[in-house]
Write a protein that holds these residues in place. Structure first.
Motif, PDB file in Angstrom:
ATOM      1  N   UNK A 167       0.852  -1.141  -0.052  1.00 20.53           N
ATOM      2  CA  UNK A 167      -0.027  -0.058   0.062  1.00 20.53           C
ATOM      3  C   UNK A 167       0.999   1.274   0.053  1.00 20.53           C
ATOM      4  N   UNK A 168       0.866   1.857  -1.190  1.00 19.92           N
ATOM      5  CA  UNK A 168       1.779   3.181  -1.409  1.00 19.92           C
ATOM      6  C   UNK A 168       1.158   4.348  -1.482  1.00 19.92           C
ATOM      7  N   UNK A 169       1.344   5.351  -0.726  1.00 22.36           N
ATOM      8  CA  UNK A 169       0.739   6.672  -0.764  1.00 22.36           C
ATOM      9  C   UNK A 169       1.491   7.208  -2.006  1.00 22.36           C
ATOM     10  N   UNK A 197       0.226   8.319   8.883  1.00 22.50           N
ATOM     11  CA  UNK A 197      -0.278   6.909   8.106  1.00 22.50           C
ATOM     12  C   UNK A 197       0.934   5.783   8.152  1.00 22.50           C
ATOM     13  N   UNK A 198       1.853   6.113   7.901  1.00 23.71           N
ATOM     14  CA  UNK A 198       3.177   5.256   8.001  1.00 23.71           C
ATOM     15  C   UNK A 198       3.235   4.603   9.555  1.00 23.71           C
ATOM     16  N   UNK A 204       2.053   1.030   3.702  1.00 22.40           N
ATOM     17  CA  UNK A 204       3.493   0.447   3.688  1.00 22.40           C
ATOM     18  C   UNK A 204       4.456   1.288   3.349  1.00 22.40           C
ATOM     19  N   UNK A 205       4.187   2.273   2.691  1.00 24.96           N
ATOM     20  CA  UNK A 205       5.312   3.341   2.115  1.00 24.96           C
ATOM     21  C   UNK A 205       4.554   4.420   1.413  1.00 24.96           C
ATOM     22  N   UNK A 206       5.606   5.205   0.778  1.00 22.04           N
ATOM     23  CA  UNK A 206       5.054   6.512  -0.050  1.00 22.04           C
ATOM     24  C   UNK A 206       5.914   6.760  -1.041  1.00 22.04           C
ATOM     25  N   UNK A 207       5.677   7.475  -2.011  1.00 22.22           N
ATOM     26  CA  UNK A 207       6.544   8.134  -3.020  1.00 22.22           C
ATOM     27  C   UNK A 207       6.896   9.757  -2.554  1.00 22.22           C
ATOM     28  N   UNK A 221      10.842   6.637   9.636  1.00 27.10           N
ATOM     29  CA  UNK A 221       9.781   5.768   9.666  1.00 27.10           C
ATOM     30  C   UNK A 221       9.779   4.734   8.659  1.00 27.10           C
ATOM     31  N   UNK A 222      10.736   4.652   7.806  1.00 26.36           N
ATOM     32  CA  UNK A 222      10.949   3.598   6.657  1.00 26.36           C
ATOM     33  C   UNK A 222      12.221   2.969   6.801  1.00 26.36           C
ATOM     34  N   UNK A 223      12.375   2.184   5.903  1.00 27.07           N
ATOM     35  CA  UNK A 223      13.532   1.068   5.986  1.00 27.07           C
ATOM     36  C   UNK A 223      14.669   1.199   4.468  1.00 27.07           C
TER      37      UNK A 223
END
Length: 341
Positions: A167-169, A197-198, A204-207, A221-223
């Motif tokens: 699920x990507x924003x 949201x993260x 699960x992630x974002x662009x 917040x991400x890896x």
């Protein structure tokens, strides 16, 4: 008594003259959605405000309200400036889907490279082709950000298969369409909603470009962070600094000239350079955080470009149905990009 009356009338005249001088000054309210320390507010909007103030001899004051401090949500900014709720806004054009189809040309996948030349190209393109879409407002400058990057929790994305089920924003309808075509589950939302949201697992992630990951603390917040080794990048979003049409028209000609001189292509270039400069900082933060930084090479990139082509084809068909020349817009956009490089 007569002397006192004369003195009183003289003082009254001085007071009225002072009031008249004060009332000739102009105060404009600028509203936007990011915190002051973000790249554009800090490195483009703030110096632009100072330039306008100094060049007007202090006659124009622009009050800067970041992070939606005057109320509403980011997608409402265009309506606020069009309707005169505020005087100037900075916004993502894609936050109001359907209003600016011409601007969407630059949001097509693998269209642009660096933000500096891309912003000059986009500003020129919109001034030549987007006049009808902005007839209700007074645009001051158009620009883009640098190449969009995929930021995810857990293992970094290394190929198209890694997108499936994530699920990507996405910031705009064009980019959510792209994410869906590439196999992800797209979730549309404005950028201020991304950190929460993260953190809550809504996505699960974002662009995002690297520059905006800094104020949002995306590296924490991400890896994993995935981009491409060469230009053009996966996508870009489009932005505009816009003034209320009536407010601009009501300015004295010399103050209009001050704003005009500080805006336009020069301001677009400044915005693009700010994006490029802070992209480097954001990338460095991601690396120093110990996160995986992936840059997809040109051989693998060809597969991504082929997978994204339906987004381009569908958009061209949609523009044609609206009476716009989709292929013509793409051709003009690519010509503008080539000329600005």
């Amino acid at each position: 008594m007569k002397r006192l009356l004369c003195m009183s009338l003289s003082l009254l005249g001085i007071t009225l003259a002072a009031v008249g001088a004060h009332s000739s000054e102009v105060t404009l309210r600028l509203h936007q959605f990011l915190p002051l320390q973000a790249a554009i507010p800090a490195n483009t909007i703030a110096p632009w405000i100072e330039t306008v103030h100094e060049a007007s001899g202090g006659r124009i004051t622009i009050e800067h309200y970041p992070s939606m401090q005057l109320g509403g949500r980011a997608p409402e900014l265009y309506g606020q400036v069009r309707n005169g709720v505020v005087d100037i806004i900075w916004t993502v054009l894609g936050y109001t889907p359907g209003l600016f189809p011409t601007a969407e040309t630059f949001e097509l996948p693998f269209m642009t490279g660096d933000a500096t030349s891309g912003s000059v190209a986009f500003h020129r393109f919109m001034m030549e082709n987007g006049e009808d879409e902005f007839k209700d407002v007074h645009p001051l400058a158009f620009h883009i950000h640098g190449p969009g990057v995929i930021h995810v929790k857990g293992e970094a994305v290394r190929n198209l298969d890694d997108l499936h089920g994530k699920k990507l924003r996405g910031p705009t309808r064009m980019i959510t369409n792209l994410l869906g075509e590439l196999g992800a589950t797209p979730v549309g939302m404005p950028v201020p909603a991304v950190p929460e949201s993260l953190a809550k697992g809504v996505i699960d992630g974002t662009v995002l470009p690297y520059e905006v990951t800094i104020p949002l603390k995306i590296a924490e917040l991400t890896d994993g962070h995935t981009g491409f080794a060469s230009y053009p990048g996966l996508y870009t979003a489009t932005f505009a600094l816009i003034m209320n049409k009536t407010r601009y028209a009501g300015l004295p000609d010399d103050l209009k000239a001050v704003i005009d001189a500080a805006s336009g292509e020069k301001l677009a270039r400044l915005a693009g350079q700010a994006m490029d400069d802070v992209d480097k900082v954001g990338l460095d933060i991601a690396r120093r955080s110990g996160n995986a930084v992936v840059e997809i090479d040109d051989v693998a990139k060809a597969k991504w470009q082929a997978a994204s082509q339906p987004v381009v084809d569908n958009w061209i068909a949609e523009m044609n149905r609206k009476g716009l020349n989709g292929v013509g817009l793409v051709t003009k956009a690519r010509s503008a990009i080539a000329a600005a490089n």
